[in-house]
Motif scaffolding. Structure first.
Motif, PDB file in Angstrom:
ATOM      1  N   THR A 116      33.531  58.775  62.100  1.00  0.00           N
ATOM      2  CA  THR A 116      34.027  58.310  63.035  1.00  0.00           C
ATOM      3  C   THR A 116      35.155  59.078  63.884  1.00  0.00           C
ATOM      4  O   THR A 116      35.874  60.012  63.179  1.00  0.00           O
ATOM      5  CB  THR A 116      34.656  57.077  62.886  1.00  0.00           C
ATOM      6  OG1 THR A 116      35.570  56.493  64.225  1.00  0.00           O
ATOM      7  CG2 THR A 116      35.631  57.028  61.836  1.00  0.00           C
ATOM      8  N   ALA A 117      35.319  59.039  65.209  1.00  0.00           N
ATOM      9  CA  ALA A 117      36.192  59.754  65.931  1.00  0.00           C
ATOM     10  C   ALA A 117      37.713  59.300  65.418  1.00  0.00           C
ATOM     11  O   ALA A 117      38.785  60.071  65.711  1.00  0.00           O
ATOM     12  CB  ALA A 117      36.153  59.483  67.379  1.00  0.00           C
ATOM     13  N   LEU A 189      33.751  46.903  73.568  1.00  0.00           N
ATOM     14  CA  LEU A 189      33.796  46.830  75.151  1.00  0.00           C
ATOM     15  C   LEU A 189      32.385  46.555  75.758  1.00  0.00           C
ATOM     16  O   LEU A 189      32.253  45.580  76.548  1.00  0.00           O
ATOM     17  CB  LEU A 189      34.597  48.306  75.641  1.00  0.00           C
ATOM     18  CG  LEU A 189      34.439  47.886  77.346  1.00  0.00           C
ATOM     19  CD1 LEU A 189      35.414  47.018  77.539  1.00  0.00           C
ATOM     20  CD2 LEU A 189      34.941  49.191  77.807  1.00  0.00           C
ATOM     21  N   LEU A 288      39.599  59.637  74.403  1.00  0.00           N
ATOM     22  CA  LEU A 288      38.756  60.533  73.220  1.00  0.00           C
ATOM     23  C   LEU A 288      37.650  60.904  73.806  1.00  0.00           C
ATOM     24  O   LEU A 288      36.584  59.854  74.328  1.00  0.00           O
ATOM     25  CB  LEU A 288      38.382  59.293  72.265  1.00  0.00           C
ATOM     26  CG  LEU A 288      39.475  58.727  71.285  1.00  0.00           C
ATOM     27  CD1 LEU A 288      39.314  57.583  70.203  1.00  0.00           C
ATOM     28  CD2 LEU A 288      40.277  59.829  70.412  1.00  0.00           C
TER      29      LEU A 288
HETATM   30  N1  UFG Z   1      38.595  47.496  75.325  1.00  0.00           N
HETATM   31  C1  UFG Z   1      39.027  46.528  76.405  1.00  0.00           C
HETATM   32  N2  UFG Z   1      38.694  45.019  76.220  1.00  0.00           N
HETATM   33  C2  UFG Z   1      38.092  44.645  75.334  1.00  0.00           C
HETATM   34  C3  UFG Z   1      37.532  45.677  74.138  1.00  0.00           C
HETATM   35  C4  UFG Z   1      37.847  47.027  74.270  1.00  0.00           C
HETATM   36  O1  UFG Z   1      39.824  47.074  77.147  1.00  0.00           O
HETATM   37  O2  UFG Z   1      37.821  43.638  74.974  1.00  0.00           O
HETATM   38  C5  UFG Z   1      38.887  48.901  75.475  1.00  0.00           C
HETATM   39  C6  UFG Z   1      39.639  49.242  74.164  1.00  0.00           C
HETATM   40  O3  UFG Z   1      41.001  49.048  74.281  1.00  0.00           O
HETATM   41  C7  UFG Z   1      39.305  50.819  74.017  1.00  0.00           C
HETATM   42  C8  UFG Z   1      37.735  50.976  74.860  1.00  0.00           C
HETATM   43  O4  UFG Z   1      37.575  49.528  75.471  1.00  0.00           O
HETATM   44  O5  UFG Z   1      39.982  51.600  74.863  1.00  0.00           O
HETATM   45  C9  UFG Z   1      36.826  50.773  73.827  1.00  0.00           C
HETATM   46  O6  UFG Z   1      37.025  49.717  73.056  1.00  0.00           O
HETATM   47  P1  UFG Z   1      35.796  49.740  71.774  1.00  0.00           P
HETATM   48  O7  UFG Z   1      36.465  48.485  70.932  1.00  0.00           O
HETATM   49  O8  UFG Z   1      34.589  49.417  72.298  1.00  0.00           O
HETATM   50  O9  UFG Z   1      35.815  51.150  70.842  1.00  0.00           O
HETATM   51  P2  UFG Z   1      36.869  51.956  70.361  1.00  0.00           P
HETATM   52  O10 UFG Z   1      36.905  52.885  71.084  1.00  0.00           O
HETATM   53  O11 UFG Z   1      38.213  51.135  69.892  1.00  0.00           O
HETATM   54  O12 UFG Z   1      36.239  52.031  68.814  1.00  0.00           O
HETATM   55  C10 UFG Z   1      35.245  52.923  68.588  1.00  0.00           C
HETATM   56  C11 UFG Z   1      34.472  52.242  67.328  1.00  0.00           C
HETATM   57  C12 UFG Z   1      35.647  52.329  66.098  1.00  0.00           C
HETATM   58  C13 UFG Z   1      35.877  53.677  65.981  1.00  0.00           C
HETATM   59  C14 UFG Z   1      36.388  54.131  67.122  1.00  0.00           C
HETATM   60  C15 UFG Z   1      37.087  55.567  67.203  1.00  0.00           C
HETATM   61  O13 UFG Z   1      34.109  50.958  67.674  1.00  0.00           O
HETATM   62  O14 UFG Z   1      34.557  52.055  64.989  1.00  0.00           O
HETATM   63  O15 UFG Z   1      35.924  54.203  68.493  1.00  0.00           O
HETATM   64  O16 UFG Z   1      38.118  55.742  68.078  1.00  0.00           O
HETATM   65  F1  UFG Z   1      36.893  53.874  64.984  1.00  0.00           F
END
Ligand code: UFG
Length: 329
Positions: A116-117, A189, A288
């Motif tokens: 993962t990133a 998201l 990212l």
């Molecule tokens: N976000 C919102 N509202 C939500 C859900 C997410 O604004 O209800 C935002 C988060 O803050 C983030 C972006 O949308 O900025 C993406 O969020 P996700 O939860 O979809 O994904 P992440 O980037 O947090 O996580 C993903 C993978 C993880 C991994 C990560 C690496 O799901 O497993 O990338 O940075 F660890």
């Protein structure tokens, strides 16, 4: 020879199983079905059990001619990992140790790893290169980094070669419409935005609009899950050809803000999708975005489903047809 896919009933794992089956591979799946769905496994032989159960793994390795493993089985919720790091160390790190010990016992020396990133933490610069600093900001990313390091030492000591694939943001669904994203609870998201479009949620929460980005919301690199799946098949091929251990980023190299994702989802679905700005979510880096040059050059990886409209469109097709996920199957 068969490929063992651990966690093959999960979101990305099930798409990798589909990609292997499409190429005529023999597939064995091991999944404890804690997060995975039986209906997500489109073929092959499914074993239900836990990697930490030695007898279970003896059954899997003893009963099949396995030459390579693709290892997805893990817990992967950043927020949960901050509340219960022990669960993550036990399932992810200890589970991987159990798997590597059994691979060594049965003479299986090739493993492709779902990383993962989150191993990078807050990046020093973007796009992120594989040689950049790894300093996870959450326990989930820390366990994935520990798993990568464990593989390095099993290579040094036992010659088990690994390809670690560091994904950025997986999204979308299989073009057949048979498999897609269904987490419980859902935290990502794209599916949350689409559940809002379906009227299952009153609004989508935007976690912070005061980041140092153009519109103030976080920027991520969204990659189609089937493009990710293809990279796993290429990584197995590379190892079968005698390739050495390596780490690759997998992303499109293009960033989209949370607000942009919601805007594209509105256009794709034709729905309003109300959005409410809330406070930041702990541990979220502002930007990212991957450099996947090495994966393209060395694996021959060529992600083809790179338009975010199409990625969200494929997810929308899945969510519309399966509003309750695999419970609709
Ligand atoms: N976000 C919102 N509202 C939500 C859900 C997410 O604004 O209800 C935002 C988060 O803050 C983030 C972006 O949308 O900025 C993406 O969020 P996700 O939860 O979809 O994904 P992440 O980037 O947090 O996580 C993903 C993978 C993880 C991994 C990560 C690496 O799901 O497993 O990338 O940075 F660890």
């Amino acid at each position: 020879m068969a490929v063992l896919v651990t966690g093959g009933a999960g979101y990305i794992g099930s798409h990798a199983v589909a990609a292997l089956l499409e190429r005529g591979e023999d597939v064995v799946v091991a999944d404890n079905l804690q997060q995975g769905h039986k209906d997500a496994v489109l073929g092959g032989k499914l074993y239900v059990g836990d990697l930490r159960d030695g007898d279970f793994l003896d059954q899997v390795f003893g009963g099949n001619a396995i030459d390579a493993v693709i290892h997805f089985a893990a817990n992967s919720l950043v927020g949960e990992s901050m509340k219960d790091p022990g669960k993550y160390y036990h399932n992810n790190v200890y589970g991987t140790l159990c798997l590597l010990e059994k691979m060594n016992k049965y003479g299986v020396n090739k493993i492709v790893f779902s990383s993962t990133a989150a191993t990078y933490g807050e990046p020093e610069s973007v796009p992120i290169d594989e040689l950049d600093r790894t300093l996870p900001t959450n326990a989930y990313g820390e366990t994935k980094l520990a798993m990568e390091k464990m593989m390095k030492w099993f290579d040094v000591a036992h010659g088990i070669k690994f390809v670690s694939l560091r994904y950025f943001n997986a999204a979308g669904a299989h073009e057949s419409g048979k498999i897609g994203e269904d987490h419980s609870p859902e935290t990502h998201l794209v599916p949350l935005v689409l559940q809002t479009a379906l009227g299952q949620r009153p609004h989508i929460s935007v976690f912070g609009d005061d980041y140092p980005t153009e519109d103030g919301t976080c920027i991520r690199d969204y990659i189609h899950v089937s493009d990710l799946a293809d990279a796993h098949v290429l990584a197995v091929e590379r190892l079968r050809k005698g390739g050495g251990s390596a780490v690759y980023n997998l992303g499109n190299g293009q960033g989209f803000s949370v607000k942009q994702v919601i805007g594209i989802a509105r256009a794709v679905t034709g729905k309003d999708i109300p959005a409410v700005v809330e406070s930041r979510r702990a541990g979220d880096p502002a930007v990212l975005v991957a450099s996947s040059k090495r994966a393209r050059d060395e694996l021959g990886w060529n992600p083809t489903r790179n338009k975010l409209e199409d990625i969200i469109g494929s997810a929308w097709a899945w969510h519309k047809a399966n509003p309750r996920g695999y419970n609709d199957k």
